[in-house]
Design a protein around this motif. Structure first.
Motif, mmCIF file in Angstrom:
data_model
loop_
_atom_site.group_PDB
_atom_site.id
_atom_site.type_symbol
_atom_site.label_atom_id
_atom_site.label_comp_id
_atom_site.label_asym_id
_atom_site.label_seq_id
_atom_site.Cartn_x
_atom_site.Cartn_y
_atom_site.Cartn_z
ATOM 1 N N PRO A 399 0.818 -1.232 0.000
ATOM 2 C CA PRO A 399 0.000 0.000 0.000
ATOM 3 C C PRO A 399 0.842 1.269 0.000
ATOM 4 O O PRO A 399 0.471 2.262 -0.645
ATOM 5 C CB PRO A 399 -0.824 -0.141 1.285
ATOM 6 C CG PRO A 399 -0.928 -1.611 1.500
ATOM 7 C CD PRO A 399 0.367 -2.184 1.011
ATOM 8 N N GLY A 400 1.971 1.271 0.691
ATOM 9 C CA GLY A 400 2.821 2.452 0.698
ATOM 10 C C GLY A 400 3.402 2.760 -0.673
ATOM 11 O O GLY A 400 3.481 3.921 -1.087
ATOM 12 N N TRP A 402 2.055 1.862 -3.581
ATOM 13 C CA TRP A 402 0.967 2.346 -4.440
ATOM 14 C C TRP A 402 0.651 3.805 -4.148
ATOM 15 O O TRP A 402 0.395 4.601 -5.066
ATOM 16 C CB TRP A 402 -0.285 1.495 -4.237
ATOM 17 C CG TRP A 402 -0.289 0.215 -5.016
ATOM 18 C CD1 TRP A 402 -0.260 -1.056 -4.525
ATOM 19 C CD2 TRP A 402 -0.324 0.090 -6.444
ATOM 20 N NE1 TRP A 402 -0.261 -1.972 -5.538
ATOM 21 C CE2 TRP A 402 -0.303 -1.300 -6.744
ATOM 22 C CE3 TRP A 402 -0.351 0.999 -7.490
ATOM 23 C CZ2 TRP A 402 -0.336 -1.784 -8.034
ATOM 24 C CZ3 TRP A 402 -0.384 0.518 -8.792
ATOM 25 C CH2 TRP A 402 -0.374 -0.854 -9.064
ATOM 26 N N MET A 403 0.638 4.196 -2.889
ATOM 27 C CA MET A 403 0.361 5.592 -2.530
ATOM 28 C C MET A 403 1.431 6.512 -3.112
ATOM 29 O O MET A 403 1.133 7.598 -3.631
ATOM 30 C CB MET A 403 0.285 5.738 -1.013
ATOM 31 C CG MET A 403 -0.922 5.070 -0.372
ATOM 32 S SD MET A 403 -0.895 5.156 1.422
ATOM 33 C CE MET A 403 -0.931 6.923 1.680
ATOM 34 N N LEU A 406 0.928 6.725 -7.027
ATOM 35 C CA LEU A 406 -0.229 7.538 -7.421
ATOM 36 C C LEU A 406 0.008 9.015 -7.138
ATOM 37 O O LEU A 406 -0.388 9.883 -7.933
ATOM 38 C CB LEU A 406 -1.477 7.040 -6.688
ATOM 39 C CG LEU A 406 -1.967 5.637 -7.085
ATOM 40 C CD1 LEU A 406 -3.169 5.236 -6.238
ATOM 41 C CD2 LEU A 406 -2.333 5.604 -8.567
ATOM 42 N N THR A 407 0.636 9.313 -5.995
ATOM 43 C CA THR A 407 0.929 10.717 -5.685
ATOM 44 C C THR A 407 1.904 11.302 -6.700
ATOM 45 O O THR A 407 1.742 12.438 -7.163
ATOM 46 C CB THR A 407 1.495 10.826 -4.268
ATOM 47 O OG1 THR A 407 0.564 10.261 -3.332
ATOM 48 C CG2 THR A 407 1.742 12.278 -3.886
#
Length: 445
Positions: A399-400, A402-403, A406-407
């Motif tokens: 998840p980190g 992916w974040m 995307l950012t």
């Protein structure tokens, strides 16, 4: 003064017993205070591990005549390190985790401490007290004790079970602080009933086992500091006629049967594997524990043409206790190539569950599993000591990650759009070019 001296000796004994006890003997501390006088602690126990026989002899001298009411505060785990790791345990009153316990030791008529009592799975303080008092242990809590009448003319063994901190609970400081509050409330209830009592605070098993060489084995000359490598339990292995068949290891095999109840770690006990079986397509690992709890892992393998190889899956896990069985179905995330092992840091039946409850019996709806640092292999074992290459449940894109991606993509899109807008700007050459024709404004009379 005796209580204060006993409290000071506890810290002193803890320091010397750490250096004077040899081997890897598991041990738990024992604090004891009473409204009556207690016999003094034998000098032989100072700075050394108190054996079961020595503790039984002391309890026999303490409860040799008359009837006694004993409050046993039995915490799931307890070690001397719990009194030294958390600041203020026996220090600052405002920051003290066990400030109520400290006050009880000071205000009691008599108190003694055993910093190191030998522990083994086959013996317990509750069993020794039951033998000495001739009374069966009665589990109680604050509410139960306030409603029952305690007869001081007969011996009573009242057991108050206290939890210990785990990765699934609150912080250790908060759990130990809550235990301290429970001890104070139970003792206050006994004082309101005007019943003489003897209270004991100890652990069901050690929270930490520190392995240190004996003093005679350590070199006297100077030596560099070395890290003490903790003892690691060997994996559970089931051998068939053709050799090793199933291998499983976990740092913790936590199970619970009631909501809000304490977690039981099955990994600390040695199970029986007599009901296990394996063949070329199916494997069943059955762990039967002395406590009557049975944990079963069912695995299968098959060939998948898309990948052109065999894969094995953990199909289900069954938990059985007192004739009642709860079934948990393995999700699609619990799989690996047949020649690999499967590893996951946490395999649980709640939250982000990899094991989905699959039982219609309402009696098992609250049963939960949580396996920490879990690894299993049911096929393709070629070594009798090590797992094959592990396929981990954690994906590469966490998840980190992916974040972050995307950012970064959003910021890059804004930058490209702004650059495109700037490049599309045009100058107004009609007014800015001094060589161009001037504007003529006719005048009318």
């Amino acid at each position: 003064m005796a209580a204060v001296a006993s409290l000071s000796l506890f810290i002193t004994f803890s320091f010397f017993s750490y250096f004077e006890t040899g081997g890897s003997t598991a041990q738990v501390p024992l604090l004891m205070w009473s409204t009556d006088s207690l016999p003094p602690v034998p000098s032989s126990s100072a700075g050394r591990i108190t054996s079961d026989h020595q503790l039984a002899s002391y309890l026999a001298s303490a409860f040799e005549t008359g009837a006694h009411t004993v409050l046993l505060f039995l915490q799931d785990k307890l070690s001397k390190d719990d009194f030294t790791t958390f600041a203020g345990v026996f220090g600052n009153e405002e920051d003290g985790v066990f400030r109520n316990l400290k006050g009880l030791l000071r205000s009691s008529a008599s108190s003694v401490t055993f910093p190191a009592v030998a522990w083994s799975p086959s013996t317990s303080t509750a069993a020794l007290l039951e033998e000495q008092l001739g009374a069966a242990p009665a589990p109680v809590d604050v509410d139960t004790l306030s409603r029952v009448d305690v007869d001081p003319s007969v011996s009573n063994l009242l057991v108050v079970n206290l939890p210990y901190c785990t990765s699934l609970q609150k912080s250790c400081r908060e759990v130990l602080h809550n235990n301290d509050e429970v001890i104070a409330k139970v003792v206050s209830t006994m004082e309101d009933k005007n019943v003489p009592y003897t209270a004991m605070y100890t652990g069901g098993r050690p929270s930490r086992v520190i392995s240190e060489p004996a003093a005679a084995e350590r070199p006297v000359a100077r030596a560099l500091l070395q890290a003490v490598i903790p003892e690691v339990r060997p994996p559970v292995m089931f051998n068939a006629s053709g050799g090793p068949c199933i291998m499983m290891w976990a740092r913790n095999l936590n199970v619970t049967f009631l909501p809000g109840s304490n977690w039981t770690d099955l990994a600390v006990d040695t199970p029986s594997l007599t009901e296990s079986m394996c063949n070329s397509t199916n494997s069943l690992l059955v762990l039967s524990y002395p406590t009557g709890v049975t944990l079963s892992f069912s695995m299968s393998q098959q060939f998948y043409p898309v990948s052109a190889r065999n894969w094995f899956t953990l199909d289900s896990v069954q938990l059985q206790s007192n004739g009642v069985t709860a079934s948990f179905v393995g999700s699609r995330a619990i799989y690996a190539p047949a020649e690999y092992s499967f590893h996951c840091q946490s395999v649980s039946s709640f939250g982000d569950a990899l094991l989905v409850p699959n039982s219609t019996n309402p009696n098992v709806s609250d049963w939960r599993l949580n396996f920490i640092d879990f690894q299993i292999q049911g096929f393709g074992l070629t070594n009798t000591t090590d797992f094959s290459y592990a396929s981990d449940c954690a994906g590469f894109f966490t998840p980190g990650i992916w974040m972050g991606l995307l950012t970064s993509l959003l910021m890059l899109s804004i930058f490209v759009y702004g650059l495109h807008m700037i490049m599309q700007l045009n100058t107004m050459d009609r007014f800015d070019d001094p060589k161009g024709p001037s504007i003529s404004v006719p005048q009318s009379e």
